[in-house]
Write an enzyme that holds these catalytic residues in place. Structure first.
Site, PDB file in Angstrom:
ATOM      1  CG  HIS A 166      -5.139  -7.072   7.497  1.00  0.00           C
ATOM      2  ND1 HIS A 166      -4.273  -6.008   7.588  1.00  0.00           N
ATOM      3  CD2 HIS A 166      -6.368  -6.543   7.707  1.00  0.00           C
ATOM      4  CE1 HIS A 166      -4.949  -4.898   7.830  1.00  0.00           C
ATOM      5  NE2 HIS A 166      -6.225  -5.200   7.903  1.00  0.00           N
TER       6      HIS A 166
ATOM      7  CE1 TYR B 277      -4.944  -0.760   7.686  1.00  0.00           C
ATOM      8  CE2 TYR B 277      -6.430   0.112   9.369  1.00  0.00           C
ATOM      9  CZ  TYR B 277      -5.964  -0.945   8.607  1.00  0.00           C
ATOM     10  OH  TYR B 277      -6.524  -2.194   8.748  1.00  0.00           O
TER      11      TYR B 277
ATOM     12  CG  ASP C 100      -1.126  -6.571   6.226  1.00  0.00           C
ATOM     13  OD1 ASP C 100      -1.573  -5.440   6.510  1.00  0.00           O
ATOM     14  OD2 ASP C 100      -1.420  -7.603   6.857  1.00  0.00           O
TER      15      ASP C 100
END
Length: 485
Positions: A342, A222, A250
């Site tokens: 995800h 991330y 995403d």
């Protein structure tokens, strides 16, 4: 913390309110007053330990370095004097006693025959909040269920009269996106690639240290708003031998995960919210909200050159959901993409990775002359996989590898490392059996010709229901009246 006088437990105990809240974690004192309303699990649990030692509550649900990484340095107050801190006696509730009794009645692993079984047991033996977090998905959870259902719209066209006396299953390319020390060890034992997440309950170095020589590990990233933090993470990972950087693209904002939300509403003390006038504090993301505190919503294509400048690791975009973006990633010289939504936890009604795979393979073949699987530009798929036949279908349609997440979490949560190893063995046995049944001796024999995906993009076609999956799926709840006083 050299140079700082140790703080007495009596002094810490004086800071036991919302106005001044200190806690002790691993013999260090932290001022978390300003963090109360930011805490993913709400302020109630922190205030329970205000002025006390919170280590026992902290350890099971946080990475070891979470508090030191995310709390400003000036809030790190120093070490506590030994044996002076007040500790809370952990009381086992009746509900917890009932859960532990169910744990004692788990069936032996020999009776666990498939990945669905792990999920069924996990639902019974995991703490309720943990189950809600792991199983939750975005909004109406349509995409979560579609991820699995998509595989049911692909059918086999098996070859016959092929000598399949010997097969090479090559499951070393099966990856999973969730990291624990026991997962690392099980992955090493079975020759499986492990993807270490940015947010793990063990530190990154612990997971790398637990790896065997030559064990392949990837890093899921991330991207932090503070690019120096991102740079430090990436370059440290490269030095530790990580073989690929999977950049999550995403999650500029987290999706609404309503099963988790309902748990978090219960975790917050309404009187505490009222005290601060914070009736509009957003607790909706539950434990996942920790991500949003640092993730960069401004991440863009322009950042890819920067990533290339700070690392030599292959760069893969995780969360690609249409062929146009896969094509752009190829044109920019990236190493590949993960076709993923995800796990259905972000945008509801996003298509399954499997469906997107077909159009990516078609369009990159048409526009750039690529054939898949392709070593120079690899396509990974995740979401909804429960059987080795799902893996075979994805590989036949052009995937390099398939990622599996929740099933391994359920296996680990139910049975620890032995559960993960058993889950991997189940997949290997299924893979070898089905390889023979479709008339292939190696993974190279899994080609487009052995599947029929003509109905994959038709979302209303009738297919036989998956009774095991449907049995495990926990329907979403609606708001209910308060209990009578």
């Amino acid at each position: 913390m050299p140079g700082k006088a140790k703080i007495s437990g009596k002094e810490v105990a004086n800071h036991n309110s919302r106005e001044s809240c200190w806690i002790i974690v691993h013999d260090k004192v932290y001022d978390v007053t300003d963090f109360l309303d930011e805490h993913p699990g709400g302020s109630k649990i922190i205030l329970k330990y205000a002025g006390k030692d919170a280590t026992q509550e902290y350890d099971p649900i946080h990475p070891p370095d979470a508090i030191t990484t995310h709390l400003p340095r000036e809030k790190h107050l120093g070490a506590v004097e030994p044996d002076t801190a007040e500790k809370i006696e952990v009381k086992i509730t009746d509900l917890e006693k009932q859960r532990l009794e169910r744990v004692s009645r788990r069936p032996p692993l020999s009776e666990v025959l498939n990945l669905h079984d792990f999920e069924a047991i996990a639902k019974l033996v995991m703490p309720e909040k943990a189950w809600a977090y792991y199983s939750s998905a975005a909004d109406d959870e349509i995409t979560n269920r579609e991820n699995h259902a998509a595989y049911h719209r692909v059918w086999f066209r098996p070859r016959i009269l092929v000598d399949v006396t010997k097969t090479a299953t090559a499951l070393g390319k099966l990856g999973h996106p969730d990291g624990e020390l026991n997962l690392t060890r099980a992955a090493a034992k079975h020759g499986v690639i492990q993807m270490i997440p940015t947010l793990a309950s063990c530190s990154f170095d612990e997971l790398v240290d637990a790896a065997q020589p030559n064990q392949v590990q990837f890093l899921q990233l991330y991207v932090n708003k503070d690019r120096e933090v991102t740079k430090r993470i990436v370059q440290h990972a490269e030095k530790r031998g990580i073989k690929g950087l999977f950049i999550t693209v995403d999650a500029p904002q987290l999706g609404r995960r309503e099963k988790d939300m309902r748990m978090k509403f219960e975790a917050e003390d309404p009187s505490e919210v009222k005290k601060t006038g914070s009736d509009n504090v957003d607790r909706s993301q539950g434990a996942a909200r920790a991500i949003s505190s640092f993730i960069d919503p401004g991440l863009s294509w322009n950042d890819m050159d920067w990533f290339k400048s700070i690392t030599n690791m292959p760069l893969i975009l995780k969360g690609v959901q249409r062929w146009e973006d896969a094509l752009k990633a190829y044109d920019l010289g990236l190493a590949g993409v993960v076709l993923s939504n995800h796990g259905g936890r972000q945008l509801d009604f996003a298509r399954s990775g499997l469906e997107v795979l077909v159009e990516v393979v078609r369009e990159l073949g048409k526009r750039r002359g690529l054939k898949f699987p392709n070593e120079k530009f690899q396509i990974f798929v995740d979401g909804g996989v429960r059987r080795a036949t799902d893996v075979i279908k994805a590989v036949a349609l052009g995937a390099t590898a398939v990622g599996i997440g929740r099933p391994f979490l359920y296996a680990f949560s139910s049975y620890g490392q032995e559960g993960v190893e058993h889950a991997l063995q189940i997949l290997k046995d299924e893979f070898e059996m089905n390889l023979r049944l479709i008339g292939a001796t190696t993974i190279k024999g899994i080609t487009r010709e052995v599947v029929d995906c003509s109905n994959l993009s038709s979302h209303v076609v009738a297919v036989p229901g998956d009774r095991l999956y449907d049995t495990n799926y926990e329907s979403m709840q609606i708001a209910t009246l308060k209990a009578k006083l």
